[in-house]
Design an enzyme around this catalytic site. Structure first.
Site, mmCIF file in Angstrom:
data_model
loop_
_atom_site.group_PDB
_atom_site.id
_atom_site.type_symbol
_atom_site.label_atom_id
_atom_site.label_comp_id
_atom_site.label_asym_id
_atom_site.label_seq_id
_atom_site.Cartn_x
_atom_site.Cartn_y
_atom_site.Cartn_z
ATOM 1 C CE1 TYR A 164 -3.774 2.866 0.908
ATOM 2 C CE2 TYR A 164 -2.764 3.171 2.513
ATOM 3 C CZ TYR A 164 -3.470 3.394 1.790
ATOM 4 O OH TYR A 164 -4.365 4.964 1.753
ATOM 5 C CE LYS A 168 -3.513 5.261 -1.832
ATOM 6 N NZ LYS A 168 -4.697 5.879 -2.572
HETATM 7 P P1 NAP Z 1 -13.090 2.611 0.825
HETATM 8 O O1 NAP Z 1 -13.738 2.985 1.620
HETATM 9 O O2 NAP Z 1 -12.673 1.083 0.774
HETATM 10 O O3 NAP Z 1 -13.138 3.234 -0.659
HETATM 11 C C1 NAP Z 1 -12.771 2.516 -1.858
HETATM 12 C C2 NAP Z 1 -13.797 2.948 -2.264
HETATM 13 O O4 NAP Z 1 -12.206 2.721 -4.094
HETATM 14 C C3 NAP Z 1 -14.804 2.108 -3.054
HETATM 15 O O5 NAP Z 1 -16.077 3.296 -3.318
HETATM 16 C C4 NAP Z 1 -14.514 0.803 -4.559
HETATM 17 O O6 NAP Z 1 -15.945 0.206 -4.569
HETATM 18 C C5 NAP Z 1 -13.919 2.212 -5.097
HETATM 19 N N1 NAP Z 1 -12.850 1.671 -6.063
HETATM 20 C C6 NAP Z 1 -12.400 0.038 -5.539
HETATM 21 N N2 NAP Z 1 -12.226 -0.360 -7.185
HETATM 22 C C7 NAP Z 1 -12.489 0.374 -7.878
HETATM 23 C C8 NAP Z 1 -12.363 0.698 -9.207
HETATM 24 N N3 NAP Z 1 -11.649 -0.788 -9.717
HETATM 25 N N4 NAP Z 1 -12.972 0.998 -10.186
HETATM 26 C C9 NAP Z 1 -12.973 1.385 -9.209
HETATM 27 N N5 NAP Z 1 -13.607 2.105 -7.986
HETATM 28 C C10 NAP Z 1 -13.201 1.244 -7.548
HETATM 29 O O7 NAP Z 1 -11.803 2.635 1.373
HETATM 30 P P2 NAP Z 1 -11.470 4.500 1.741
HETATM 31 O O8 NAP Z 1 -10.931 4.299 3.456
HETATM 32 O O9 NAP Z 1 -12.887 4.873 1.679
HETATM 33 O O10 NAP Z 1 -10.384 4.855 1.089
HETATM 34 C C11 NAP Z 1 -10.474 6.298 0.082
HETATM 35 C C12 NAP Z 1 -9.329 6.753 -0.694
HETATM 36 O O11 NAP Z 1 -8.632 7.408 0.946
HETATM 37 C C13 NAP Z 1 -8.464 5.630 -1.080
HETATM 38 O O12 NAP Z 1 -7.030 5.536 -1.517
HETATM 39 C C14 NAP Z 1 -7.428 4.809 0.640
HETATM 40 O O13 NAP Z 1 -6.403 4.617 -0.228
HETATM 41 C C15 NAP Z 1 -7.679 6.725 0.877
HETATM 42 N N6 NAP Z 1 -6.888 6.791 1.965
HETATM 43 C C16 NAP Z 1 -7.486 5.675 3.252
HETATM 44 C C17 NAP Z 1 -7.121 6.191 4.634
HETATM 45 C C18 NAP Z 1 -9.050 5.196 5.959
HETATM 46 O O14 NAP Z 1 -7.574 5.731 7.009
HETATM 47 N N7 NAP Z 1 -9.320 5.304 5.315
HETATM 48 C C19 NAP Z 1 -6.419 6.608 5.419
HETATM 49 C C20 NAP Z 1 -5.439 7.646 3.993
HETATM 50 C C21 NAP Z 1 -5.763 6.967 3.038
HETATM 51 P P3 NAP Z 1 -16.549 -0.543 -4.464
HETATM 52 O O15 NAP Z 1 -17.735 -0.046 -3.791
HETATM 53 O O16 NAP Z 1 -17.885 -1.428 -6.425
HETATM 54 O O17 NAP Z 1 -15.756 -1.797 -3.810
#
Ligand code: NAP
Length: 241
Positions: A164, A168
């Site tokens: 991961y 990033k």
């Molecule tokens: P999440 O709830 O798992 O949501 C991920 C989203 O990405 C979902 O809408 C998913 O769609 C979509 N996705 C997955 N594969 C895809 C594809 N092939 N094409 C288009 N969309 C796709 O994750 P989140 O925590 O909200 O994360 C959002 C972003 O923030 C990510 O880039 C993550 O790395 C970053 N981030 C998160 C955190 C944290 O603590 N949560 C911290 C730092 C950075 P489906 O519902 O269809 O699977």
């Protein structure tokens, strides 16, 4: 569409941080296209926002699929003729997923987080160039910060997610490259870290809510011409690379 209305696309907008970014942008008067792999999930996410009078439109988008990305770019071209804001939010972390080798984790993570974001960005560059103030926000992570990870007192120093973090770090490198390449066209291309947030990706563990996590992405999506280009930001300011 009024001429002043901004058009944004958020990938992965059906849940989590992407949904919160889309909602926040819509509250700022932006017409937001909710990029969702499964359009039915997008329609479910859009319904309460539309009821509140917010301008959101679910669109099918799988960033690993050339056809899906090209179809959406064509749709945006025909409907709006430009795109003002792209938020590359869709992403995954597989380091703790059982049943995959580390090579499989790396390949799948790079395919989505890096190549997927790149595919979408490339497909939309002409439409973004047609905007008077194009903005790209790449959702990254502090776990990709070499500066922070070299600090043993950093609050996340114990978190080791090799594939991961590598993905990033690549997103950050692309951010700097696109920022340099597009600077003379008025683009602002920045990476952000939303913070450790309660979503499906973290098993809803942390206290931080998606609405708080979305704030920095929304801010960088709406920055003016004097804003930085090619930086890496969280709520507190600039993050060390
Ligand atoms: P999440 O709830 O798992 O949501 C991920 C989203 O990405 C979902 O809408 C998913 O769609 C979509 N996705 C997955 N594969 C895809 C594809 N092939 N094409 C288009 N969309 C796709 O994750 P989140 O925590 O909200 O994360 C959002 C972003 O923030 C990510 O880039 C993550 O790395 C970053 N981030 C998160 C955190 C944290 O603590 N949560 C911290 C730092 C950075 P489906 O519902 O269809 O699977």
């Amino acid at each position: 569409m009024s001429n002043n209305e901004k058009i944004a696309l958020v990938s992965g907008a059906n849940r989590g941080i992407g949904e919160a970014i889309a909602t926040g942008l819509a509250h700022e008067g932006v017409h937001v296209l909710l990029g969702c792999r499964d359009l039915a999930n997008g329609e479910t996410a859009a319904a309460p926002l539309t009821e509140k009078g917010l301008k959101v439109t679910p669109v099918q988008l799988d960033i690993t699929d050339d056809e899906s990305v090209e179809r959406l770019a064509k749709h945006i071209a025909e409907t709006f003729g430009r795109l003002d804001i792209l938020v590359n939010n869709a992403g995954v972390g597989l380091d703790f997923v059982p049943g995959l080798s580390v090579v499989e984790k790396m390949e799948q993570t790079l395919s989505l987080n890096v190549v997927g974001g790149l595919r979408l960005t490339e497909a939309l560059l002409d439409l973004l160039s047609a905007s008077p103030a194009p903005r790209i926000v790449n959702v990254s992570s502090e776990l990709a910060s070499f500066g922070l990870r070299h600090d043993p007192t950093w609050e996340h120093a114990d978190k080791v997610l090799p594939t991961y973090a590598a993905s990033k770090a690549a997103v950050n490198a692309l951010t700097v490259s696109y920022a340099a390449r597009l600077a003379d066209k008025g683009f602002k291309v920045n990476a952000i870290c939303p913070g450790f947030t309660a979503t499906a990706a973290t098993n809803f563990g942390p206290d931080r809510q998606p609405e708080e996590a979305a704030v920095i992405a929304i801010r960088m999506a709406l920055v003016g011409d004097e804003a930085p280009n090619g930086g890496f930001f969280n709520d507190a300011g600039e993050i060390a690379w």
